[in-house]
Scaffold this motif. Structure first.
Motif, PDB file in Angstrom:
ATOM      1  N   VAL A 162       0.850  -1.198   0.000  1.00  0.00           N
ATOM      2  CA  VAL A 162       0.000   0.000   0.000  1.00  0.00           C
ATOM      3  C   VAL A 162       0.886   1.248   0.000  1.00  0.00           C
ATOM      4  O   VAL A 162       2.009   1.207   0.494  1.00  0.00           O
ATOM      5  CB  VAL A 162      -0.950   0.047   1.229  1.00  0.00           C
ATOM      6  N   PRO A 163       0.376   2.366  -0.549  1.00  0.00           N
ATOM      7  CA  PRO A 163       1.167   3.599  -0.528  1.00  0.00           C
ATOM      8  C   PRO A 163       1.475   4.034   0.902  1.00  0.00           C
ATOM      9  O   PRO A 163       0.721   3.710   1.826  1.00  0.00           O
ATOM     10  CB  PRO A 163       0.255   4.627  -1.206  1.00  0.00           C
ATOM     11  N   THR A 164       2.546   4.797   1.067  1.00  0.00           N
ATOM     12  CA  THR A 164       2.938   5.229   2.415  1.00  0.00           C
ATOM     13  C   THR A 164       1.865   6.118   3.044  1.00  0.00           C
ATOM     14  O   THR A 164       1.741   6.154   4.261  1.00  0.00           O
ATOM     15  CB  THR A 164       4.270   6.001   2.360  1.00  0.00           C
ATOM     16  N   ASP A 165       1.088   6.834   2.209  1.00  0.00           N
ATOM     17  CA  ASP A 165       0.087   7.736   2.801  1.00  0.00           C
ATOM     18  C   ASP A 165      -1.318   7.119   2.840  1.00  0.00           C
ATOM     19  O   ASP A 165      -2.291   7.838   3.039  1.00  0.00           O
ATOM     20  CB  ASP A 165       0.067   9.088   2.064  1.00  0.00           C
ATOM     21  N   PHE A 166      -1.441   5.822   2.644  1.00  0.00           N
ATOM     22  CA  PHE A 166      -2.765   5.184   2.738  1.00  0.00           C
ATOM     23  C   PHE A 166      -3.266   5.279   4.181  1.00  0.00           C
ATOM     24  O   PHE A 166      -2.535   4.959   5.124  1.00  0.00           O
ATOM     25  CB  PHE A 166      -2.645   3.707   2.336  1.00  0.00           C
ATOM     26  N   THR A 167      -4.508   5.711   4.339  1.00  0.00           N
ATOM     27  CA  THR A 167      -5.066   5.838   5.690  1.00  0.00           C
ATOM     28  C   THR A 167      -5.564   4.468   6.173  1.00  0.00           C
ATOM     29  O   THR A 167      -5.696   3.527   5.390  1.00  0.00           O
ATOM     30  CB  THR A 167      -6.251   6.810   5.706  1.00  0.00           C
ATOM     31  N   GLU A 168      -5.877   4.437   7.454  1.00  0.00           N
ATOM     32  CA  GLU A 168      -6.437   3.223   8.059  1.00  0.00           C
ATOM     33  C   GLU A 168      -7.690   2.783   7.281  1.00  0.00           C
ATOM     34  O   GLU A 168      -7.881   1.613   6.980  1.00  0.00           O
ATOM     35  CB  GLU A 168      -6.820   3.578   9.507  1.00  0.00           C
ATOM     36  N   LYS A 169      -8.520   3.779   6.923  1.00  0.00           N
ATOM     37  CA  LYS A 169      -9.778   3.483   6.224  1.00  0.00           C
ATOM     38  C   LYS A 169      -9.482   2.893   4.831  1.00  0.00           C
ATOM     39  O   LYS A 169     -10.121   1.931   4.398  1.00  0.00           O
ATOM     40  CB  LYS A 169     -10.584   4.795   6.119  1.00  0.00           C
ATOM     41  N   GLN A 170      -8.495   3.462   4.163  1.00  0.00           N
ATOM     42  CA  GLN A 170      -8.147   2.952   2.827  1.00  0.00           C
ATOM     43  C   GLN A 170      -7.624   1.519   2.923  1.00  0.00           C
ATOM     44  O   GLN A 170      -7.977   0.666   2.114  1.00  0.00           O
ATOM     45  CB  GLN A 170      -7.111   3.866   2.163  1.00  0.00           C
ATOM     46  N   ARG A 171      -6.796   1.258   3.937  1.00  0.00           N
ATOM     47  CA  ARG A 171      -6.256  -0.097   4.106  1.00  0.00           C
ATOM     48  C   ARG A 171      -7.376  -1.074   4.445  1.00  0.00           C
ATOM     49  O   ARG A 171      -7.419  -2.181   3.912  1.00  0.00           O
ATOM     50  CB  ARG A 171      -5.192  -0.122   5.213  1.00  0.00           C
ATOM     51  N   ASN A 172      -8.308  -0.628   5.305  1.00  0.00           N
ATOM     52  CA  ASN A 172      -9.401  -1.527   5.673  1.00  0.00           C
ATOM     53  C   ASN A 172     -10.304  -1.832   4.487  1.00  0.00           C
ATOM     54  O   ASN A 172     -10.759  -2.957   4.316  1.00  0.00           O
ATOM     55  CB  ASN A 172     -10.219  -0.931   6.826  1.00  0.00           C
ATOM     56  N   ASP A 173     -10.553  -0.817   3.642  1.00  0.00           N
ATOM     57  CA  ASP A 173     -11.399  -1.060   2.468  1.00  0.00           C
ATOM     58  C   ASP A 173     -10.708  -2.005   1.488  1.00  0.00           C
ATOM     59  O   ASP A 173     -11.347  -2.869   0.882  1.00  0.00           O
ATOM     60  CB  ASP A 173     -11.753   0.266   1.773  1.00  0.00           C
TER      61      ASP A 173
END
Ligand SMILES: Nc1ncnc2c1ncn2[C@@H]1O[C@H](COP(=O)(O)OP(=O)(O)OP(=O)(O)O)[C@@H](O)[C@H]1O
Ligand SMILES: [Mg+2]
Length: 517
Positions: free
Chosen positions: A150-161
C-alpha cells in the motif's frame, strides 16, 4: 515448489501486478494475455463484466461503463479534499450513496439495468482476476493468502477497504507492507548489512525511493543499517502523476483539433476517451523516441486526427509537472533534515519515472553524481517483487502470520531470513542483447552453468561481457567485467554462482573470478 501459496500483490492505480515464489525464485505472474501487469480496470458490456486488459480495451468504446482509477477513490469520502477535482477527470458516473451522501458509488449499465457499485466492489473484481492469474501460473492450485503493498500515505480506512475487497475476493491479507519498503526489499537492501558484516564494516546508507506512478509522485527516505532498514520520512503529492502528464497532451491536442475543425470535441465522451488513450500512448513513446505520432480514426463527427509532437515540445508543456516531481525530492530532504549529499542511491519506481526529462532533472538535482540513479529493476514490477519476497518469507515462517490489518502490521524492517539476488546477472550476445544467466530474485545460493560457443571459425579469442541489470540491451546495464577466453575446438563451459556471502563467482577452465555482489 510453490511458496506455500502466499502471493505478493501490488494493487496499483493503473496496473496491478502479482508475484509468487516458484522454481526457487520470485516470479512475476503473466496474465492470460501474457502481460506481467494487469490494468486496474473493470468494464461492463451488455451482460458481461470484463476485467484487466479486456476492460482497458473498452475504455474508448464504452467510456461510461468502464471504471478505472479505483485506488484513488477507495476509502475516500465525497467530502475529501481533491474529491471534486478527481471526479471531474473520470469518464464514468460517480454518485453518492443513497443512505450516506459522503459515500462514493459508481453507476453503470449492466445486464440492461442501471447498477450502482462501490469502490470496494470494483477492487474486489480486480483482485479476483489477480488471484486467478497467480493460480493459473502455478498450475491451477488455489492461493488464498497474500501480502499486499500500500502507498505510504494510505489511511487506516483505505487499508481496511482494500482488505475488505481482498476478503470478498477470497484472499486473506496476511500482511500489508509499504510500497517503498517493498522496493528496498526487492533491491536487496535487507541483505546489504550482511555483506558489510563479512568485511567487518558497519556502513550506514541512505536510500531514497522516488515513485512517479499512476496516482501521484511520492518519495521515501530509507536508512539502511545493521540488518534492518528504517523508513525515516516520506512525502507524496497527488497533483503530479503519470496521468497529469497525459492531461497536458490531452489539453494540447484538444485545442489543436478544436481550432482546426471549429468544434468542441469535449462534448463527446467517446471522443474524449479516444484522445486520452492516444495521448497516453504518445507519452510512453516519447520516453523512447524524440517524436511521437497521434493517428486517431474518426475522432469526432467522423473526422480523423493525424498529428505529431516532439519530445522537446512535450517537456516544455510539462515543465511545471517535472518541477513538481523534483520538488517532492527537496521536500523529503527538508522533512528528513538531510542534504542531497547524504543520499547514497535513488531507486526509481513507477512507469512515469521513465520520462527522460524527469530522470535528467533528478540527476541534475543530485549534481550529476554517477550511479546515483538506480533503475535496473523494472519500474512497474519492482513493488510486486518486494511484496512477494515478504510473502515468501512469511510463508517460510508461519508463526509470523497476522490476520488483522492495522498500522502495526505495516512492515518497516521486519527480520528477513530468505535472501534473493537483487539484480539479473547476464552476458551480452553477438547482437548486443543481454542474456540473463542468473535472473533477479533468484534464491541465494544459486548456480548456473552454460556453454559458450565460438561464433565464427578461425576466431582466436572469445569475449564474454558480464552485466548486471534488466535492460534488454546489454550496454544499458552495468558492466561487471569482461573476459577473454582463448578459443578452443570444444565449447567452453562457464559457471556463474552466487554463494551465501553474496559473492558472484565466475568459473571456467580458463577463468576463476569473484566479486562481492
Ligand atoms: N515509458 C513510459 N514513459 C512515460 N510514462 C509511462 C511509461 N510507462 C508507463 N508510464 C506511465 O506510468 C503510469 C503508471 O505507472 P505505474 O504502473 O507504476 O502506476 P501504478 O502502480 O498503477 O500507480 P500507483 O503506484 O500510483 O498506485 C501511467 O501514467 C503510465 O502512462
Ligand atoms: Mg505503483
Amino acid at each position: 515448489m510453490a511458496n506455500n501459496n502466499i502471493m505478493g500483490i501490488d494493487f496499483g492505480t493503473h496496473f496491478a501486478c502479482v508475484g509468487i515464489f516458484k522454481n526457487e525464485r520470485i516470479e512475476i505472474c503473466p496474465n492470460q494475455q501474457g502481460n506481467r501487469t494487469t490494468p486496474s480496470v473493470v468494464s461492463f458490456v451488455g451482460d458481461d463484466k470484463l476485467v484487466g486488459d479486456e476492460a482497458k480495451a473498452q475504455m474508448d468504446r464504452n467510456p461510461l461503463n468502464t471504471i478505472y482509477d479505483v485506488k484513488r477513490l477507495l476509502g475516500r469520502k465525497t467530502t475529501d479534499e481533491l474529491f471534486d477535482h478527481e471526479v471531474k477527470k473520470l469518464s464514468f458516473k460517480v454518485t453518492t450513496y443513497e443512505d450516506n451522501n459522503e459515500k462514493i458509488e459508481f453507476q453503470v449499465n449492466y445486464k440492461s439495468n442501471v447498477v450502482t457499485l462501490t469502490p470496494i466492489e470494483i477492487a474486489t473484481s480486480i483482485l479476483e482476476q489477480i488471484k486467478h492469474t497467480a493460480e493459473t501460473f502455478i498450475g491451477g492450485e488455489s492461493i488464498k493468502k497474500a501480502v499486499i503493498s500500500v502507498p505510504t500515505d494510505f489511511t487506516e480506512k483505505q487499508r481496511n477497504d482494500l482488505k475488505e475487497a481482498a476478503t470478498a475476493a477470497g484472499i486473506t491479507v496476511v500482511r500489508m507492507i509499504h510500497e517503498h519498503s517493498a522496493v528496498a526489499l526487492a533491491y536487496g537492501y535487507d541483505q546489504v548489512k550482511e555483506c558489510s558484516e563479512t568485511t567487518n564494516e558497519s556502513k550506514e546508507s541512505n536510500v531514497m525511493v522516488f515513485d512517479l506512478g499512476g496516482s501521484g509522485v511520492s518519495a521515501s527516505m530509507i536508512r539502511v543499517r545493521s540488518k534492518l532498514f528504517e523508513m525515516i520520512g516520506n512525502v507524496s503529492d497527488h497533483t503530479v502523476s503519470g496521468e497529469h502528464f497525459d492531461h497536458v497532451l490531452v489539453q494540447h491536442f484538444t485545442q489543436e483539433f478544436n481550432r482546426k475543425y471549429r468544434c468542441d470535441l469535449t462534448d463527446n465522451a467517446r471522443s474524449k476517451a479516444k484522445l486520452k488513450s492516444a495521448c497516453e500512448k504518445a507519452k510512453r513513446n516519447l520516453s523512447n523516441m524524440t517524436q511521437a505520432a497521434l493517428e486517431i480514426d474518426s475522432l469526432y463527427d467522423g473526422r480523423d486526427f493525424f498529428t505529431n509532437i516532439t519530445r522537446a515540445r512535450f517537456e516544455d508543456m510539462a515543465s511545471g509537472l517535472i518541477k513538481g516531481s523534483i520538488n517532492a525530492v527537496s521536500q523529503l530532504l527538508e522533512k528528513c533534515n538531510m542534504t542531497k549529499e547524504q543520499v547514497d542511491k535513488v531507486l526509481l519506481v513507477g512507469g512515469a519515472s521513465r520520462i527522460p526529462s524527469v530522470q535528467n532533472q533528478l540527476l541534475n538535482f543530485f549534481d550529476n553524481r554517477q550511479d546515483i540513479l538506480e533503475r535496473s529493476m523494472n519500474q512497474e514490477e519492482v513493488v510486486a517483487h518486494g511484496t512477494t519476497i515478504q510473502a515468501t518469507i512469511l510463508a517460510a515462517d508461519k508463526s509470523n502470520q497476522s490476520l488483522t490489518c492495522n498500522s502495526s502490521n505495516i512492515s518497516m524492517g521486519a527480520p528477513f531470513s530468505a535472501k534473493f539476488t537483487p539484480v539479473t546477472i547476464g552476458i551480452q550476445d553477438s547482437n548486443g542483447n543481454l542474456i540473463p544467466i542468473i535472473p533477479s530474485s533468484s534464491l541465494i545460493p544459486c548456480k548456473r552453468t552454460f556453454t559458450l560457443n565460438t561464433s565464427s571459425e578461425n576466431q582466436d579469442n572469445l569475449n564474454m561481457a558480464v552485466y548486471q541489470g534488466s535492460a534488454p540491451l546489454a550496454k544499458d546495464n552495468q558492466l561487471v567485467s569482461r573476459f577473454i577466453f582463448k578459443s578452443s575446438p570444444n565449447p567452453i563451459d562457464v559457471t556463474f554462482e552466487i554463494d551465501n556471502n553474496n559473492t558472484l563467482l565466475i568459473k571456467s577452465e580458463q577463468a576463476n573470478y569473484s566479486i562481492k555482489f
